[in-house]
Design a protein around this motif. Structure first.
Motif, mmCIF file in Angstrom:
data_model
loop_
_atom_site.group_PDB
_atom_site.id
_atom_site.type_symbol
_atom_site.label_atom_id
_atom_site.label_comp_id
_atom_site.label_asym_id
_atom_site.label_seq_id
_atom_site.Cartn_x
_atom_site.Cartn_y
_atom_site.Cartn_z
ATOM 1 N N ILE A 163 0.835 -1.187 0.000
ATOM 2 C CA ILE A 163 0.000 0.000 0.000
ATOM 3 C C ILE A 163 0.873 1.242 0.000
ATOM 4 C CG2 ILE A 163 -1.983 -1.063 1.125
ATOM 5 C CD1 ILE A 163 -1.020 0.141 3.778
ATOM 6 N N ARG A 164 0.268 2.359 -0.481
ATOM 7 C CA ARG A 164 0.951 3.661 -0.475
ATOM 8 C C ARG A 164 -0.061 4.744 -0.191
ATOM 9 N NH1 ARG A 164 6.156 4.811 -0.955
ATOM 10 N NH2 ARG A 164 6.051 6.967 -1.575
ATOM 11 N N SER A 165 0.388 5.747 0.530
ATOM 12 C CA SER A 165 -0.445 6.920 0.715
ATOM 13 C C SER A 165 -0.509 7.684 -0.601
ATOM 14 C CB SER A 165 0.113 7.802 1.834
ATOM 15 O OG SER A 165 1.436 8.218 1.523
ATOM 16 N N ARG A 166 -1.428 8.645 -0.682
ATOM 17 C CA ARG A 166 -1.642 9.291 -1.975
ATOM 18 C C ARG A 166 -1.246 10.769 -1.951
ATOM 19 N NH1 ARG A 166 -8.245 9.055 -2.077
ATOM 20 N NH2 ARG A 166 -8.701 10.992 -0.946
ATOM 21 N N GLY A 234 0.580 3.652 14.104
ATOM 22 C CA GLY A 234 0.114 4.356 12.913
ATOM 23 C C GLY A 234 1.170 5.270 12.333
ATOM 24 N N HIS A 235 1.955 5.893 13.183
ATOM 25 C CA HIS A 235 3.055 6.750 12.741
ATOM 26 C C HIS A 235 4.006 5.959 11.854
ATOM 27 C CE1 HIS A 235 6.776 9.064 12.999
ATOM 28 N NE2 HIS A 235 6.180 10.035 13.684
ATOM 29 N N ALA A 236 4.409 4.774 12.317
ATOM 30 C CA ALA A 236 5.338 3.959 11.539
ATOM 31 C C ALA A 236 4.713 3.518 10.215
ATOM 32 C CB ALA A 236 5.763 2.740 12.349
ATOM 33 N N ILE A 237 3.449 3.123 10.238
ATOM 34 C CA ILE A 237 2.799 2.612 9.023
ATOM 35 C C ILE A 237 2.619 3.715 7.993
ATOM 36 C CG2 ILE A 237 0.689 1.561 8.118
ATOM 37 C CD1 ILE A 237 0.427 0.179 10.899
ATOM 38 N N VAL A 238 2.118 4.876 8.421
ATOM 39 C CA VAL A 238 1.936 5.990 7.490
ATOM 40 C C VAL A 238 3.282 6.417 6.903
ATOM 41 C CG1 VAL A 238 1.292 8.427 7.325
ATOM 42 C CG2 VAL A 238 -0.216 6.818 8.494
ATOM 43 N N THR A 239 4.306 6.499 7.741
ATOM 44 C CA THR A 239 5.634 6.879 7.247
ATOM 45 C C THR A 239 6.158 5.846 6.254
ATOM 46 O OG1 THR A 239 6.094 7.978 9.356
ATOM 47 C CG2 THR A 239 7.974 7.507 7.933
ATOM 48 N N GLY A 242 4.813 6.123 2.776
ATOM 49 C CA GLY A 242 5.158 7.313 1.997
ATOM 50 C C GLY A 242 4.599 8.599 2.544
ATOM 51 N N GLY A 243 3.860 8.530 3.646
ATOM 52 C CA GLY A 243 3.288 9.718 4.250
ATOM 53 C C GLY A 243 4.180 10.291 5.330
ATOM 54 N N LYS A 244 3.564 11.097 6.193
ATOM 55 C CA LYS A 244 4.321 11.765 7.250
ATOM 56 C C LYS A 244 3.385 12.065 8.408
ATOM 57 C CE LYS A 244 7.561 15.642 7.847
ATOM 58 N NZ LYS A 244 8.217 16.789 7.139
ATOM 59 N N VAL A 245 3.894 11.973 9.622
ATOM 60 C CA VAL A 245 3.122 12.332 10.808
ATOM 61 C C VAL A 245 3.899 13.411 11.547
ATOM 62 C CG1 VAL A 245 1.992 11.529 12.913
ATOM 63 C CG2 VAL A 245 2.197 9.988 10.952
ATOM 64 N N THR A 246 3.243 14.530 11.826
ATOM 65 C CA THR A 246 3.908 15.675 12.449
ATOM 66 C C THR A 246 3.155 16.130 13.694
ATOM 67 O OG1 THR A 246 2.650 17.425 11.301
ATOM 68 C CG2 THR A 246 4.527 16.460 10.123
ATOM 69 N N ASP A 247 3.786 17.021 14.424
ATOM 70 C CA ASP A 247 3.078 17.705 15.492
ATOM 71 C C ASP A 247 2.295 18.879 14.894
ATOM 72 O OD1 ASP A 247 4.884 19.807 15.062
ATOM 73 O OD2 ASP A 247 6.028 19.418 16.888
ATOM 74 N N PRO A 265 0.607 15.905 22.499
ATOM 75 C CA PRO A 265 -0.303 17.053 22.589
ATOM 76 C C PRO A 265 -1.206 17.222 21.363
ATOM 77 C CG PRO A 265 1.904 17.667 23.298
ATOM 78 C CD PRO A 265 2.010 16.291 22.683
ATOM 79 N N ALA A 266 -0.684 16.917 20.192
ATOM 80 C CA ALA A 266 -1.448 17.021 18.945
ATOM 81 C C ALA A 266 -0.643 16.357 17.841
ATOM 82 C CB ALA A 266 -1.714 18.486 18.582
ATOM 83 N N PHE A 267 -1.327 15.896 16.800
ATOM 84 C CA PHE A 267 -0.610 15.340 15.650
ATOM 85 C C PHE A 267 -1.464 15.458 14.398
ATOM 86 C CE2 PHE A 267 -3.090 11.661 17.008
ATOM 87 C CZ PHE A 267 -3.564 11.156 15.809
ATOM 88 N N ILE A 268 -0.791 15.347 13.251
ATOM 89 C CA ILE A 268 -1.457 15.295 11.953
ATOM 90 C C ILE A 268 -0.770 14.217 11.136
ATOM 91 C CG2 ILE A 268 -2.189 16.548 9.892
ATOM 92 C CD1 ILE A 268 -1.597 19.154 11.507
ATOM 93 N N ALA A 269 -1.543 13.264 10.629
ATOM 94 C CA ALA A 269 -1.031 12.239 9.713
ATOM 95 C C ALA A 269 -1.353 12.681 8.288
ATOM 96 C CB ALA A 269 -1.658 10.890 10.015
ATOM 97 N N TRP A 270 -0.329 12.888 7.506
ATOM 98 C CA TRP A 270 -0.451 13.393 6.139
ATOM 99 C C TRP A 270 -0.176 12.274 5.140
ATOM 100 C CZ3 TRP A 270 -1.172 18.828 5.838
ATOM 101 C CH2 TRP A 270 -0.866 19.555 7.005
ATOM 102 N N GLY A 271 -1.043 12.086 4.165
ATOM 103 C CA GLY A 271 -0.750 11.151 3.097
ATOM 104 C C GLY A 271 0.374 11.638 2.212
ATOM 105 N N ASP A 272 0.452 12.948 2.018
ATOM 106 C CA ASP A 272 1.469 13.561 1.172
ATOM 107 C C ASP A 272 2.396 14.390 2.048
ATOM 108 O OD1 ASP A 272 2.991 14.976 -0.648
ATOM 109 O OD2 ASP A 272 1.306 15.472 -1.961
#
Length: 281
Positions: A163-166, A234-239, A242-247, A265-272
């Motif tokens: 699988i890959r993020s988009r 989820g952080h490891a899987i999204v990364t 091909g995605g990214k997880v940030t604060d 405190p907060a996070f965002i999982a980004w596909g791109d």
């Protein structure tokens, strides 16, 4: 199972790759144990923070804890169900476990609950596995080696599908955001609303990370506190996908280094990953 502490063994990517299948087997076994619990008759207790814990949480925790003790006993492990026994900060590698993420979904009779298992090395999730037994699927990823989705049956896990993020939506196209069914908040809603025409997909538990990793949704923001064991796998899987997880500032998340009860405190999982530039949010 050895509790997390000031342990310095470092598990590298090649060693983690060798662990992927036996760790997957543990997650599958824990998921089957959860499914075997009668939700209508099970005992439900409350934790100090008011969240529920059931016999299913504890059964899954025992399976993973005992399995890790047999598999790799010198790497410490932190489970949500035994967090009071652990103290940060941690060095080297350790496991982060949520044996039943989405207990509220489970108690309510819904299918969106997961078993989360992550291997963190030097503060960053390296390997992640999210099993969704009632949905019949499992997501797993190793950073630098890619991510996969597997079908789950009573016989175990089937063949793996890469699988890959988009990429982020083009101008004029709507964003699709994974949102929590149980933990909405105004800051997260404002972030989503800042993307005109954004569509929301309500989901429970770490399933939302899986949806980002497989390219079904564009983003999963949670701009409110949660726990490290909810995020690490989820952080490891999204990364890995091909995605990214940030604060909330667009910067990296670090695990096992805070002294405030393992709070993110907060996070965002980004596909791109390119879409992550430009915080704060």
């Amino acid at each position: 199972m050895k509790e997390a502490g000031s342990h310095a063994r470092v598990i590298d990517r090649d060693q983690a790759a060798a662990l992927m299948q036996p760790l997957t087997d543990l997650v599958v076994k824990a998921g089957l144990a959860i499914l075997a619990v009668n939700r209508r008759a099970m005992k439900i207790e409350g934790k100090l923070d008011g969240s529920p814990v059931t016999e299913a949480d504890l059964a899954a925790d025992r399976i993973i804890g005992d399995g890790l003790a047999r598999l790799i006993s010198d790497v410490p492990a932190l489970s949500e169900e035994r967090v009071q026994q652990s103290k940060p900060p941690y060095r080297g590698s350790f496991f982060l476990i949520d044996p039943l993420d989405g207990t509220k979904e489970f108690v309510a009779g819904r299918a969106e609950f997961t078993v989360n298992l992550a291997l963190v090395t030097n503060g960053t999730p390296l390997l992640g596995i999210i099993g969704a037994p009632a949905l019949g699927c499992l997501w797993r990823g190793l950073v630098g080696h890619g991510a996969e989705r597997l079908k789950l049956t009573e016989a175990g896990a089937g063949a793996a599908e890469l699988i890959r993020s988009r990429p982020a939506p083009k101008s004029g196209e709507p964003w699709i955001a994974a949102v929590s069914r149980s933990h909405g908040n105004a800051r997260t809603e404002a972030f989503i609303a800042s993307r005109p025409g954004a569509l929301r997909e309500q989901l429970g538990s770490a399933v939302k990370f899986g949806r980002v990793a497989e390219g079904a949704v564009d983003i999963y923001p949670r701009l409110a506190p949660t726990s490290e064991w909810d995020v690490a796998a989820g952080h490891a899987i999204v990364t890995a996908a091909g995605g990214k997880v940030t604060d909330a500032e667009g910067g990296p998340l670090l695990f096992g280094e805070r002294d405030d009860r393992f709070i993110v405190p907060a996070f965002i999982a980004w596909g791109d990953p390119a879409a992550a530039a430009g915080g704060p949010y």
